[in-house]
Design a protein around this motif. Structure first.
Motif, PDB file in Angstrom:
ATOM      1  N   THR A  10       0.833  -1.206   0.000  1.00  0.00           N
ATOM      2  CA  THR A  10       0.000   0.000   0.000  1.00  0.00           C
ATOM      3  C   THR A  10       0.865   1.251   0.000  1.00  0.00           C
ATOM      4  N   GLN A  52      -7.161   2.394  -9.755  1.00  0.00           N
ATOM      5  CA  GLN A  52      -8.251   3.015  -9.009  1.00  0.00           C
ATOM      6  C   GLN A  52      -9.442   2.072  -8.898  1.00  0.00           C
ATOM      7  N   ASP A  53     -10.268   2.321  -7.873  1.00  0.00           N
ATOM      8  CA  ASP A  53     -11.445   1.484  -7.635  1.00  0.00           C
ATOM      9  C   ASP A  53     -12.598   1.801  -8.579  1.00  0.00           C
ATOM     10  N   VAL A  54     -12.524   2.935  -9.243  1.00  0.00           N
ATOM     11  CA  VAL A  54     -13.584   3.333 -10.166  1.00  0.00           C
ATOM     12  C   VAL A  54     -12.982   3.592 -11.544  1.00  0.00           C
ATOM     13  N   LYS A  55     -13.796   3.493 -12.571  1.00  0.00           N
ATOM     14  CA  LYS A  55     -13.343   3.761 -13.935  1.00  0.00           C
ATOM     15  C   LYS A  55     -13.329   5.265 -14.146  1.00  0.00           C
TER      16      LYS A  55
END
Length: 75
Positions: A10, A52-55
């Motif tokens: 991380t 990233q967790d989102v597009k």
């Protein structure tokens, strides 16, 4: 994966994101309002997007990276 390795992983991701963000922020703040993006720059941004967790689309990713870079520079 052990807790120590997860923390190191991380931290490495955060360090890489901050470095990329600083570079993007420097280009965004350059005297020329239309920076010349190299293939390496675009590939780096695309790699950051993939983590990233989102597009995100590139323009939004660049805005976020600039914001991160500006916050990191202020510290």
């Amino acid at each position: 994966m052990t807790e120590q390795k997860m923390k190191e992983s991380t931290q490495a991701k955060i360090t890489a994101a901050v470095a990329l963000a600083r570079g993007v922020a420097q280009k965004a703040l350059a005297p020329s309002p239309n920076p010349e993006w190299t293939e390496y720059d675009m590939r780096s941004i695309d790699e950051w997007i993939a983590l990233q967790d989102v597009k995100l689309e590139r323009p939004e990713a660049i805005r976020r990276l600039v914001e991160l870079g500006l916050k990191a520079k202020a510290k």
